[in-house]
Scaffold this motif. Structure first.
Motif, PDB file in Angstrom:
ATOM      1  N   TRP A   1      -8.952   0.583   0.217  1.00 10.85           N
ATOM      2  CA  TRP A   1      -8.336  -0.007  -0.967  1.00 10.85           C
ATOM      3  C   TRP A   1      -8.102  -1.510  -0.818  1.00 10.85           C
ATOM      4  CZ3 TRP A   1      -9.284   4.078  -3.524  1.00 10.85           C
ATOM      5  CH2 TRP A   1      -9.097   5.344  -2.957  1.00 10.85           C
TER       6      TRP A   1
ATOM      7  N   LYS B   1      -5.485  -3.141  -1.792  1.00 13.27           N
ATOM      8  CA  LYS B   1      -4.150  -3.182  -1.211  1.00 13.27           C
ATOM      9  C   LYS B   1      -4.110  -2.128  -0.117  1.00 13.27           C
ATOM     10  CE  LYS B   1       0.407  -3.705  -0.842  1.00 13.27           C
ATOM     11  NZ  LYS B   1       1.064  -4.922  -0.328  1.00 13.27           N
TER      12      LYS B   1
ATOM     13  N   GLU C   1      -3.355   0.647   2.491  1.00 13.42           N
ATOM     14  CA  GLU C   1      -2.328   1.679   2.489  1.00 13.42           C
ATOM     15  C   GLU C   1      -1.286   1.444   3.576  1.00 13.42           C
ATOM     16  OE1 GLU C   1      -3.875   5.897   0.834  1.00 13.42           O
ATOM     17  OE2 GLU C   1      -4.708   5.308   2.767  1.00 13.42           O
TER      18      GLU C   1
ATOM     19  N   THR D   1      -2.427   3.560  -3.753  1.00 13.48           N
ATOM     20  CA  THR D   1      -3.238   3.152  -4.890  1.00 13.48           C
ATOM     21  C   THR D   1      -3.325   4.353  -5.811  1.00 13.48           C
ATOM     22  OG1 THR D   1      -4.502   1.572  -3.573  1.00 13.48           O
ATOM     23  CG2 THR D   1      -5.482   2.321  -5.636  1.00 13.48           C
TER      24      THR D   1
ATOM     25  N   ALA E   1      -5.482  -1.593  -7.649  1.00 14.93           N
ATOM     26  CA  ALA E   1      -4.287  -0.935  -8.156  1.00 14.93           C
ATOM     27  C   ALA E   1      -3.655  -1.787  -9.249  1.00 14.93           C
ATOM     28  CB  ALA E   1      -3.279  -0.709  -7.027  1.00 14.93           C
TER      29      ALA E   1
ATOM     30  N   PRO F   1       0.607  -2.782  -7.214  1.00 12.04           N
ATOM     31  CA  PRO F   1       0.410  -2.711  -5.762  1.00 12.04           C
ATOM     32  C   PRO F   1       1.688  -2.417  -4.974  1.00 12.04           C
ATOM     33  CG  PRO F   1       0.370  -4.991  -6.495  1.00 12.04           C
ATOM     34  CD  PRO F   1       0.419  -4.152  -7.735  1.00 12.04           C
TER      35      PRO F   1
ATOM     36  N   HIS G   1      -8.807   8.651  -9.624  1.00 15.55           N
ATOM     37  CA  HIS G   1      -8.630   8.136  -8.264  1.00 15.55           C
ATOM     38  C   HIS G   1      -9.978   8.256  -7.573  1.00 15.55           C
ATOM     39  CE1 HIS G   1      -6.971   7.971  -4.061  1.00 15.55           C
ATOM     40  NE2 HIS G   1      -6.193   7.093  -4.664  1.00 15.55           N
TER      41      HIS G   1
END
Length: 692
Positions: A217, A219, A221, A255, A273, A276, A677
């Motif tokens: 992602w 951002k 995890e 996300t 996202a 975030p 997703h």
């Protein structure tokens, strides 16, 4: 061979009853004298063991060796060894998985009962959704085997088991210690140390696991997880027992699902996202004990546990629909102490020469819960929507007997009664209150055969799922102030099934089951609240086929396919399709071992289309993924394993929803859209495993 079949049959019945001790017994290795152990016997005679002892075509066992050869991205995916079951994720790694089985979108576990070491994983009246089943605390290397059964046909299975039940148990001891270290793409790192030692008349087993992962992602995890297990057990004499302490902690950024229009317009990247700052933190600590005593009066099993869990979850599924200034992020908090005791006794009696196997049991559970729903911005509280203190108690009693009426005909009949008490103290007084409910459900199985290693089954039974305690007492929506109806505390399910199982071809075990399941009220995921709510009555019809083939001692092939038709059973102008309900699902796993120093496996998974709205005008696409691993045995005690995930690098979706959300500049009423997703992109991991 008759003694072996009888022994494995008895052990299987112990396992069905939730015995932790018997689960560990089926995972021993060859002893020093080279004599085949129980695990080898069960591997070689798995098909014969089920024929003559299984109560339906839908139940089975996944042995430790099969679990060890699976390539799983997250621990919960071990449950995909269950035919017809799909496990996925719609948010951060620390959240409970999403489960799909028998035409259900089970959300985080609403009608799939999961137990580990006899402890119920599903959490009732949970802050994020009824039946929340988080498996992040599981250490895969410690699982002895996995038992599954589907449908409401089993007297010892209670709440959340209408679609199915899965039980896993940890080992009591290891033949050698395990030290494992893994590195991979997307910020993956995992370390594990576990070993057992003989202490006095018993064994002490310990395990410590550390894991970090960023994922693909934008951002990261920044998922960090800690797991620890300490266990003492004694496995000699007529009384066997264990005492186990477990601890888990995790925190992460998430996300969440994103709107398709946002990706198409370039507002966000596919792996981006909208908010975030979403994420969460969780911990779980448990202490459990299990005891099994054998005497001339039968076999008594006792299981007692207590656990404390804590979850703080920050989500934003509608972005700026409700609050155009601060956004729609909300926090769901759930803190609980859960305690339970399960006792059952098995004995055999004879009446006029007919042997009757009897089982009677009592199951008690108490949950003391504090949960809340808060409006937040960047994880900072803006306002409180609701806070509740819940005391929920339940008692389940059951009786089941198995009678061999004729050489080729036996029956399994049972009855189960459940009693529930709900006590809710809400910050909004009108939503406080007490409720009581009870339900009695019959069970019946008729088994014909075997003829030429083939057996036929007919099953009927009713079961239930509980509803969130807050819904049973609330009369006012705490967010809008509108009047709402209280929901029924317990909701009945009724199932019918016919099936066949055969091992007529050497090395092949095959089963087929056709089923129907009716629910008085569906539990559906609500996107803008991040929870589940009671909905309309429903019915599901479908079939499952499963093939396990071992043509050589170095090759196993595992194939399953399931197809279901899910509909609301009442009439409504909006339509009768159940949003998110799974239709077709298929899996194939091929494993190779015992061919020298190399070993490996491959898994292909097909996740079929789903209706996303009641009139079926919007559907998801299907998803196909491929995972695999190849390993090399450097010596007798050292292995190196290369694992690959999403090797096709598909850009398909892990899950899809359809609802209204609002991005900046859009109409105040929002836009109805598909929210998805993505499947995690292709990644590789290398693991070094040493035994000591």
């Amino acid at each position: 061979m008759q003694k072996i079949t009888t022994l494995s049959s008895v052990l299987r019945r112990f396992i069905q009853g939730g015995s932790i001790l018997s689960l560990s017994l089926t995972s021993l290795w060859v002893d020093a004298a080279g004599i085949p152990t129980l695990n080898e016997i069960l591997v070689r005679a798995n098909a014969r063991e089920l024929i003559g002892s299984a109560n339906s075509a839908n139940e089975g066992t996944v042995l430790k060796h099969q679990l060890d050869l699976r390539t799983v991205y997250r621990p919960g995916e071990l449950l995909e060894t269950v035919p017809g079951l799909i496990v996925t994720q719609h948010s951060g790694e620390g959240k409970a998985n999403q489960y799909f089985l028998r035409g259900f979108n089970l959300d985080h576990g609403t009608d799939l009962r999961i137990t580990v070491d006899g402890m119920l994983v599903n959490q009732r009246s949970h802050g994020h959704g009824q039946g929340w089943a988080d498996t992040n605390f599981i250490i895969p290397e410690l699982i002895g085997n996995l038992q599954y059964m589907k449908g409401p046909y089993y007297a010892h299975q209670g709440d959340f088991s209408s679609a199915g039940a899965v039980s896993m148990g940890y080992l009591d001891k290891l033949p050698k210690g395990i030290a494992s270290y893994g590195l991979g793409q997307q910020g993956f790192m995992r370390g594990l140390v576990t070993k057992s030692h003989e202490v006095g008349r018993g064994n002490v087993l310990y395990a410590v696991e550390l894991l970090t992962k960023d994922g693909p992602w934008v951002k990261h995890e920044d998922f960090k997880k800690f797991n620890a297990v300490l266990r003492y057990s004694q496995d000699t004499g007529p009384t066997k027992f264990n005492v186990t302490a477990m601890g888990y902690g995790g925190n992460w950024n998430s996300t969440d699902q994103i709107p398709a229009r946002g990706v198409a317009s370039g507002f966000i990247p596919r792996l981006g996202a909208i908010d975030p700052s979403s994420g969460g933190e969780s911990h779980r600590f448990s202490l459990s004990t299990a005891l099994q005593h054998s005497s001339r009066y039968g076999i008594t099993q006792f299981n007692l546990y207590t656990l404390h869990s804590n979850l703080a979850l920050f989500s934003n599924f509608t972005y700026f629909l409700d609050d155009p200034v601060n956004g729609d992020q909300f926090s769901q908090i759930d803190k609980r102490f859960q305690s339970a005791m399960n006792v059952d006794h098995l004995w055999v009696s004879r009446i006029k020469g007919i042997e009757i196997e009897n089982t009677v049991g009592v199951q008690f559970q108490n949950d003391v819960i504090n949960n809340g729903l808060l409006s937040t911005k960047e994880r900072q509280t803006l306002s409180t929507t609701r806070k509740d203190h819940i005391n929920q108690n339940s008692v389940g009693i059951f009786y089941q007997n198995s009678i061999q009426w004729l050489e080729k005909f036996r029956s399994v009949a049972g009855v189960r009664s459940d009693y529930y008490w709900f006590d809710v103290n809400s910050n909004l007084n009108v939503n406080s209150g007490n409720r009581y409910d009870s339900m009695t459900n019959p069970k019946l199985g008729l088994i014909f055969g075997p003829w030429v290693q083939t057996e036929l089954y007919f099953n009927y039974g009713s079961g239930f799922h509980s509803n969130d305690a807050r819904g049973t007492t609330s009369i006012v929506d705490p967010k809008s102030g509108d009047s709402i109806n209280r929901v029924n505390p317990l909701v009945r399910s009724t199932g019918y099934e016919v099936g066949v199982r055969t091992a007529i071809i050497p090395g092949l075990q095959a089963s087929f089951a056709a089923f129907r399941l009716d629910l008085d009220s569906e539990l559906l995921f609500v996107g803008d609240a991040g929870t589940t709510e009671a909905s309309r009555p429903s019915k599901r019809e479908g079939f499952e086929v499963s093939l396990f083939y071992m043509p050589k001692d170095w090759l196993t092939i595992d194939i399953d396919y399931a197809l279901a038709r899910a509909r609301f059973s009442d009439d409504d102008p909006s339509g009768n399709y159940i949003p998110g309900a799974i239709r077709g699902v298929g899996k194939m796993a091929v494993s190779v071992d015992n061919i020298g120093r190399f070993f490996g496996s491959m898994q292909v998974r097909y996740f079929g289309k789903r209706s996303l709205i009641e009139d079926n005008s919007v559907q998801s696409n299907h998803t196909v993924t491929l995972n695999g691993q190849i390993g090399y045995k450097i010596g007798s005690n050292v292995r190196v394993i290369l694992q690959g995930f999403n090797l096709l690098n598909t850009h398909a979706h892990a899950i899809d929803y359809y609802y209204a959300s609002r991005l900046p500049g859009e109409p105040t009423d929002g836009v109805n859209d598909v929210h998805f997703h993505p499947i995690e992109s292709c990644s590789l991991r290398v693991n070094l495993v040493a035994n000591f």
